[in-house]
Scaffold this motif. Structure first.
Motif, PDB file in Angstrom:
ATOM      1  N   VAL A 100       0.866  -1.087   0.063  1.00  0.00           N
ATOM      2  CA  VAL A 100      -0.004   0.009   0.006  1.00  0.00           C
ATOM      3  C   VAL A 100       0.940   1.237  -0.076  1.00  0.00           C
ATOM      4  N   ALA A 101       0.820   1.957  -0.996  1.00  0.00           N
ATOM      5  CA  ALA A 101       1.371   3.170  -0.939  1.00  0.00           C
ATOM      6  C   ALA A 101       0.815   4.443  -0.505  1.00  0.00           C
ATOM      7  N   ASN A 102       1.229   4.745   0.818  1.00  0.00           N
ATOM      8  CA  ASN A 102       0.671   5.897   1.454  1.00  0.00           C
ATOM      9  C   ASN A 102       1.407   7.263   1.160  1.00  0.00           C
ATOM     10  N   SER A 103       0.625   8.004   0.005  1.00  0.00           N
ATOM     11  CA  SER A 103       1.186   9.093  -0.537  1.00  0.00           C
ATOM     12  C   SER A 103       1.439  10.233   0.377  1.00  0.00           C
ATOM     13  N   LEU A 104       0.574  10.409   1.316  1.00  0.00           N
ATOM     14  CA  LEU A 104       0.699  11.724   2.342  1.00  0.00           C
ATOM     15  C   LEU A 104       1.816  11.368   3.392  1.00  0.00           C
ATOM     16  N   HIS A 105       2.186  10.162   3.659  1.00  0.00           N
ATOM     17  CA  HIS A 105       3.251   9.677   4.707  1.00  0.00           C
ATOM     18  C   HIS A 105       4.358   9.250   4.284  1.00  0.00           C
ATOM     19  N   GLY A 106       4.518   9.147   2.828  1.00  0.00           N
ATOM     20  CA  GLY A 106       5.782   8.745   2.105  1.00  0.00           C
ATOM     21  C   GLY A 106       6.435   7.393   2.818  1.00  0.00           C
ATOM     22  N   THR A 107       5.434   6.397   2.930  1.00  0.00           N
ATOM     23  CA  THR A 107       5.749   5.165   3.333  1.00  0.00           C
ATOM     24  C   THR A 107       4.863   4.024   2.417  1.00  0.00           C
ATOM     25  N   ILE A 108       5.377   2.853   2.552  1.00  0.00           N
ATOM     26  CA  ILE A 108       4.952   1.667   1.516  1.00  0.00           C
ATOM     27  C   ILE A 108       4.436   0.771   3.010  1.00  0.00           C
ATOM     28  N   SER A 109       3.244   0.383   3.230  1.00  0.00           N
ATOM     29  CA  SER A 109       2.738  -0.538   4.154  1.00  0.00           C
ATOM     30  C   SER A 109       2.855  -1.867   3.673  1.00  0.00           C
ATOM     31  N   ARG A 110       3.200  -2.835   4.087  1.00  0.00           N
ATOM     32  CA  ARG A 110       3.351  -4.271   3.840  1.00  0.00           C
ATOM     33  C   ARG A 110       2.439  -4.874   4.476  1.00  0.00           C
ATOM     34  N   VAL A 111       1.417  -5.771   3.908  1.00  0.00           N
ATOM     35  CA  VAL A 111       0.336  -6.438   4.615  1.00  0.00           C
ATOM     36  C   VAL A 111       0.309  -7.569   4.142  1.00  0.00           C
ATOM     37  N   SER A 112      -0.088  -8.594   5.307  1.00  0.00           N
ATOM     38  CA  SER A 112      -0.120  -9.847   4.950  1.00  0.00           C
ATOM     39  C   SER A 112      -1.417 -10.519   3.984  1.00  0.00           C
ATOM     40  N   LEU A 113      -1.127 -10.962   3.234  1.00  0.00           N
ATOM     41  CA  LEU A 113      -2.412 -11.611   2.532  1.00  0.00           C
ATOM     42  C   LEU A 113      -2.963 -12.834   3.227  1.00  0.00           C
ATOM     43  N   ASP A 114      -2.306 -13.367   4.037  1.00  0.00           N
ATOM     44  CA  ASP A 114      -2.991 -14.478   4.849  1.00  0.00           C
ATOM     45  C   ASP A 114      -3.650 -14.090   5.894  1.00  0.00           C
ATOM     46  N   SER A 115      -3.373 -12.836   6.702  1.00  0.00           N
ATOM     47  CA  SER A 115      -3.946 -12.481   7.907  1.00  0.00           C
ATOM     48  C   SER A 115      -4.507 -11.167   7.722  1.00  0.00           C
ATOM     49  N   ASP A 116      -4.293 -10.449   6.647  1.00  0.00           N
ATOM     50  CA  ASP A 116      -4.668  -9.114   6.502  1.00  0.00           C
ATOM     51  C   ASP A 116      -4.098  -7.865   7.530  1.00  0.00           C
ATOM     52  N   ALA A 117      -3.017  -8.381   8.114  1.00  0.00           N
ATOM     53  CA  ALA A 117      -2.383  -7.870   9.185  1.00  0.00           C
ATOM     54  C   ALA A 117      -1.150  -6.817   8.631  1.00  0.00           C
ATOM     55  N   VAL A 118      -1.066  -5.520   8.955  1.00  0.00           N
ATOM     56  CA  VAL A 118       0.161  -4.660   8.544  1.00  0.00           C
ATOM     57  C   VAL A 118       1.479  -5.266   9.071  1.00  0.00           C
ATOM     58  N   LEU A 119       2.278  -5.577   8.352  1.00  0.00           N
ATOM     59  CA  LEU A 119       3.531  -6.237   8.863  1.00  0.00           C
ATOM     60  C   LEU A 119       4.748  -5.276   9.386  1.00  0.00           C
ATOM     61  N   ASP A 120       4.825  -4.122   8.590  1.00  0.00           N
ATOM     62  CA  ASP A 120       5.645  -2.987   8.476  1.00  0.00           C
ATOM     63  C   ASP A 120       5.464  -2.034   7.682  1.00  0.00           C
ATOM     64  N   GLU A 121       6.360  -0.971   8.067  1.00  0.00           N
ATOM     65  CA  GLU A 121       6.197   0.154   6.784  1.00  0.00           C
ATOM     66  C   GLU A 121       7.776   0.496   6.361  1.00  0.00           C
ATOM     67  N   VAL A 122       7.746   0.806   5.044  1.00  0.00           N
ATOM     68  CA  VAL A 122       9.103   1.160   4.547  1.00  0.00           C
ATOM     69  C   VAL A 122       9.041   2.696   4.034  1.00  0.00           C
ATOM     70  N   PRO A 123       9.812   3.323   4.699  1.00  0.00           N
ATOM     71  CA  PRO A 123       9.961   4.945   4.022  1.00  0.00           C
ATOM     72  C   PRO A 123      10.663   5.074   2.784  1.00  0.00           C
ATOM     73  N   VAL A 124       9.939   5.731   2.040  1.00  0.00           N
ATOM     74  CA  VAL A 124      10.599   6.222   0.764  1.00  0.00           C
ATOM     75  C   VAL A 124      10.462   7.627   0.687  1.00  0.00           C
TER      76      VAL A 124
END
Length: 328
Positions: free
Chosen positions: A179-203
């Motif tokens: 998920v590209a969070n345009s206003l926050h400047g990060t990418i969220s990685r979400v598990s397709l198995d649990s729908d839980a947010v795993l982490d955020e990567v700053p870009v």
């Protein structure tokens, strides 16, 4: 959107209300076709060889023949459609209606509306995971992702993410949703198995477009506010390097035959073709502008409060910061 079989890439020209097809190998236009107002994303349906564009300011989806650019149909959908999701197995197109907070479902064979899925304010980009029957819709204004059933068209849940999610990409190989969070400047990685947010990567600033390679090893992120593409390792979730492209890159696509990354630069009206984008480029030579170190030229501007003319002479011999603001 690329078509490796035809050796073409399709570009939505939002400001010109058109779609352009280019030859992938020669980088020259093949055809250009008018669509509705402000086309944003493009989807190619290979079984029918049709292109679908979401025309945001027309509240329609335009359908074109991918070979010729001829218009096949124009389908009314919801308010300000700004995202598309494709499910070729179910023969469905999902349209994210940003102003309506809904998802319109279109039959890609009959070109008729099959139903509507409730989402949240700012519904836009949509990803459907092949074989799972689950779809994900980014809600820009709500800071969330709506999870829905692609068969029953019922919402299944809500994933809270950061501000301004404007693009979702599914990676079945790595079992991740990005998920590209345009206003926050990060990418969220979400598990397709649990729908839980795993982490955020700053870009860098304003990530708005993404694509993932077929092996699920690398994610390419278009940073609209920085004029760069971040290359992320999907295993570690870390950025390996950045690629300088044109102004305000909006989205990207990979040619699976050559591995070339094609980036659409909304700000400069150009495409950037990147050969072997997985390899970091050598260090760029440092250049210094000839005015660096020179005295600041005199200038004057009206004060926003009262309109009084202010000049640089008022702050002579003082340290100050000048902020020139412009919207991208």
């Amino acid at each position: 959107m690329s078509d490796p079989d035809r050796r073409r890439v399709f570009v939505a020209c939002s400001r010109d209300n058109a779609v352009t097809a280019l030859d992938l190998d020669r980088a020259v236009p093949v055809w250009r076709a008018g669509v509705g107002r402000e086309p944003i994303p493009i989807v190619l349906d290979k079984p029918t060889e049709r292109l679908f564009t979401a025309d945001a300011r027309s509240d329609t989806v335009s359908v074109l023949d991918a070979g010729t650019g001829d218009r096949v149909a124009q389908i009314p959908v919801g308010a300000y459609p700004a995202g598309l999701g494709h499910d070729p197995g179910r023969r469905r197109l999902f349209v994210g209606n940003t102003a309506g907070g809904t998802i319109t479902v279109v039959d890609t064979d009959r070109l008729t509306v099959q139903g509507t899925v409730p989402a949240e304010p700012g519904a836009g980009s949509i990803a459907v995971v092949p074989g799972s029957g689950r779809g994900y819709c980014a809600n820009f204004l709500a800071g969330s992702v709506t999870v829905f059933d692609a068969d029953t068209l019922q919402p299944l849940g809500r994933i809270a993410v950061r501000e301004g999610p404007c693009k979702v990409v599914a990676d079945p190989a790595a079992r991740h949703l990005y998920v590209a969070n345009s206003l926050h400047g990060t990418i969220s990685r979400v598990s397709l198995d649990s729908d839980a947010v795993l982490d955020e990567v700053p870009v860098e600033r304003a990530p708005v477009g993404m694509c993932v390679d077929a092996a699920g090893r690398r994610l390419y992120v278009c940073n609209r506010g920085a004029g760069t593409v971040s290359v992320l390792d999907t295993g570690s979730g870390r950025e390996s390097h950045r690629i300088v492209v044109g102004n305000a890159p909006g989205d990207c696509a990979l040619d699976p035959v050559t591995g070339t990354l094609v980036v659409s630069n909304a700000g400069s009206g150009t495409l950037t073709f990147v050969d072997r984008p997985w390899l970091p480029a050598g260090p760029a030579p440092r250049t210094e502008h000839p005015l660096v170190g020179q005295p600041l030229p005199d200038f004057e501007l009206p004060d926003l409060r009262g309109g009084r003319i202010r000049t640089t002479r008022e702050w002579a011999e003082k340290r100050y910061v000048i902020n020139f603001f412009a919207s991208w």
